[in-house]
Design a protein around this motif. Structure first.
Motif, PDB file in Angstrom:
ATOM      1  N   VAL A  18      43.742  26.773  28.175  1.00 57.22           N
ATOM      2  CA  VAL A  18      43.909  28.161  27.736  1.00 57.22           C
ATOM      3  C   VAL A  18      42.810  29.033  28.357  1.00 57.22           C
ATOM      4  N   GLN A  19      41.598  28.513  28.419  1.00 58.74           N
ATOM      5  CA  GLN A  19      40.504  29.252  29.064  1.00 58.74           C
ATOM      6  C   GLN A  19      40.848  29.560  30.520  1.00 58.74           C
ATOM      7  N   ALA A  20      41.379  28.563  31.219  1.00 58.07           N
ATOM      8  CA  ALA A  20      41.720  28.742  32.637  1.00 58.07           C
ATOM      9  C   ALA A  20      42.814  29.795  32.804  1.00 58.07           C
ATOM     10  N   ILE A  21      43.820  29.767  31.938  1.00 57.21           N
ATOM     11  CA  ILE A  21      44.895  30.762  31.984  1.00 57.21           C
ATOM     12  C   ILE A  21      44.321  32.157  31.728  1.00 57.21           C
ATOM     13  N   ALA A  22      43.491  32.276  30.694  1.00 53.20           N
ATOM     14  CA  ALA A  22      42.904  33.576  30.355  1.00 53.20           C
ATOM     15  C   ALA A  22      42.046  34.113  31.499  1.00 53.20           C
ATOM     16  N   HIS A  23      41.238  33.252  32.092  1.00 51.14           N
ATOM     17  CA  HIS A  23      40.407  33.680  33.232  1.00 51.14           C
ATOM     18  C   HIS A  23      41.272  34.167  34.400  1.00 51.14           C
ATOM     19  N   GLU A  24      42.353  33.473  34.664  1.00 53.89           N
ATOM     20  CA  GLU A  24      43.232  33.875  35.767  1.00 53.89           C
ATOM     21  C   GLU A  24      43.923  35.197  35.459  1.00 53.89           C
ATOM     22  N   LEU A  25      44.360  35.403  34.222  1.00 51.58           N
ATOM     23  CA  LEU A  25      44.964  36.684  33.847  1.00 51.58           C
ATOM     24  C   LEU A  25      43.945  37.815  33.979  1.00 51.58           C
ATOM     25  N   CYS A  26      42.709  37.562  33.563  1.00 50.67           N
ATOM     26  CA  CYS A  26      41.645  38.571  33.715  1.00 50.67           C
ATOM     27  C   CYS A  26      41.423  38.898  35.185  1.00 50.67           C
ATOM     28  N   TYR A  64      48.368  28.635  24.547  1.00 54.01           N
ATOM     29  CA  TYR A  64      48.726  29.511  25.666  1.00 54.01           C
ATOM     30  C   TYR A  64      47.875  30.769  25.608  1.00 54.01           C
ATOM     31  N   ALA A  65      48.065  31.641  26.580  1.00 57.65           N
ATOM     32  CA  ALA A  65      47.447  32.962  26.552  1.00 57.65           C
ATOM     33  C   ALA A  65      48.542  33.968  26.887  1.00 57.65           C
ATOM     34  N   SER A  66      48.346  35.199  26.444  1.00 58.76           N
ATOM     35  CA  SER A  66      49.321  36.246  26.711  1.00 58.76           C
ATOM     36  C   SER A  66      48.650  37.447  27.339  1.00 58.76           C
ATOM     37  N   LEU A  67      49.433  38.155  28.145  1.00 59.45           N
ATOM     38  CA  LEU A  67      49.010  39.441  28.672  1.00 59.45           C
ATOM     39  C   LEU A  67      49.809  40.491  27.910  1.00 59.45           C
ATOM     40  N   HIS A  68      49.110  41.283  27.094  1.00 59.65           N
ATOM     41  CA  HIS A  68      49.740  42.292  26.247  1.00 59.65           C
ATOM     42  C   HIS A  68      49.712  43.646  26.927  1.00 59.65           C
ATOM     43  N   PHE A  69      50.804  44.381  26.804  1.00 63.52           N
ATOM     44  CA  PHE A  69      50.901  45.739  27.328  1.00 63.52           C
ATOM     45  C   PHE A  69      51.129  46.679  26.152  1.00 63.52           C
ATOM     46  N   TYR A  70      50.218  47.637  25.993  1.00 67.08           N
ATOM     47  CA  TYR A  70      50.258  48.497  24.824  1.00 67.08           C
ATOM     48  C   TYR A  70      51.384  49.514  24.846  1.00 67.08           C
ATOM     49  N   LYS A  71      51.922  49.825  26.020  1.00 64.68           N
ATOM     50  CA  LYS A  71      53.113  50.672  26.123  1.00 64.68           C
ATOM     51  C   LYS A  71      54.228  49.861  26.776  1.00 64.68           C
ATOM     52  N   LYS A  93      53.951  35.764  27.734  1.00 62.61           N
ATOM     53  CA  LYS A  93      53.338  34.515  27.274  1.00 62.61           C
ATOM     54  C   LYS A  93      53.203  33.567  28.464  1.00 62.61           C
ATOM     55  N   VAL A  94      51.995  32.992  28.629  1.00 65.52           N
ATOM     56  CA  VAL A  94      51.733  32.089  29.755  1.00 65.52           C
ATOM     57  C   VAL A  94      51.217  30.764  29.212  1.00 65.52           C
ATOM     58  N   ALA A  95      51.980  29.695  29.433  1.00 68.08           N
ATOM     59  CA  ALA A  95      51.633  28.387  28.879  1.00 68.08           C
ATOM     60  C   ALA A  95      50.907  27.478  29.867  1.00 68.08           C
ATOM     61  N   SER A  96      50.873  27.857  31.152  1.00 63.96           N
ATOM     62  CA  SER A  96      50.162  27.038  32.146  1.00 63.96           C
ATOM     63  C   SER A  96      49.779  27.906  33.336  1.00 63.96           C
ATOM     64  N   LEU A  97      48.797  27.448  34.090  1.00 65.27           N
ATOM     65  CA  LEU A  97      48.410  28.169  35.306  1.00 65.27           C
ATOM     66  C   LEU A  97      49.584  28.274  36.274  1.00 65.27           C
ATOM     67  N   ASP A  98      50.376  27.210  36.354  1.00 64.07           N
ATOM     68  CA  ASP A  98      51.530  27.203  37.264  1.00 64.07           C
ATOM     69  C   ASP A  98      52.575  28.247  36.894  1.00 64.07           C
TER      70      ASP A  98
END
Length: 119
Positions: A18-26, A64-71, A93-98
């Motif tokens: 989850v850390q790796a997914i979050a870092h990649e989304l950032c 997992y990690a998610s990328l949220h969009f406020y609008k 919603k992102v469950a893996s780096l792939d």
């Protein structure tokens, strides 16, 4: 911009995947919209990206990690990846780096920035 240490400390209690997914989304958000202000919001349990208002956020969960969009309801989503049922908020919603597809995420981020700038 939040420091790497702040982000690492915030993500420290999450699963390494989850850390790796979050870092990649950032990274994707920062690369796509470098002018947005990045902040760790511990109370909201996410990393927010703001311009005139909050544009998007990376939110880690247990599996997992998610990328949220406020609008998010205002975004064109031809790939059909946005989920949610709130008045405006939508997320990917992102469950893996792939599973991360920049060709889908980058246009969504760019649209969200344009909406923020038009506000």
């Amino acid at each position: 911009m939040a420091t790497d240490k702040e982000i690492n400390n915030f993500l420290d209690n999450y699963d390494p995947d989850v850390q790796a997914i979050a870092h990649e989304l950032c990274r994707i958000v920062n690369d796509t919209a470098p002018d947005l202000k990045e902040e760790v919001k511990r109370g909201w349990k996410n990393i927010t990206y703001s311009g005139a208002g909050v544009v998007c956020a990376v939110m880690p969960y247990a599996q997992y990690a998610s990328l949220h969009f406020y609008k998010g309801t205002e975004l064109d989503d031809p790939a059909g990846v946005l989920e949610g049922s709130g008045k405006q908020l939508r997320h990917v919603k992102v469950a893996s780096l792939d599973a991360i597809d920049e060709t889908i995420l980058v246009p969504l981020i760019k649209q969200a920035v344009k909406l923020d700038q038009a506000a």
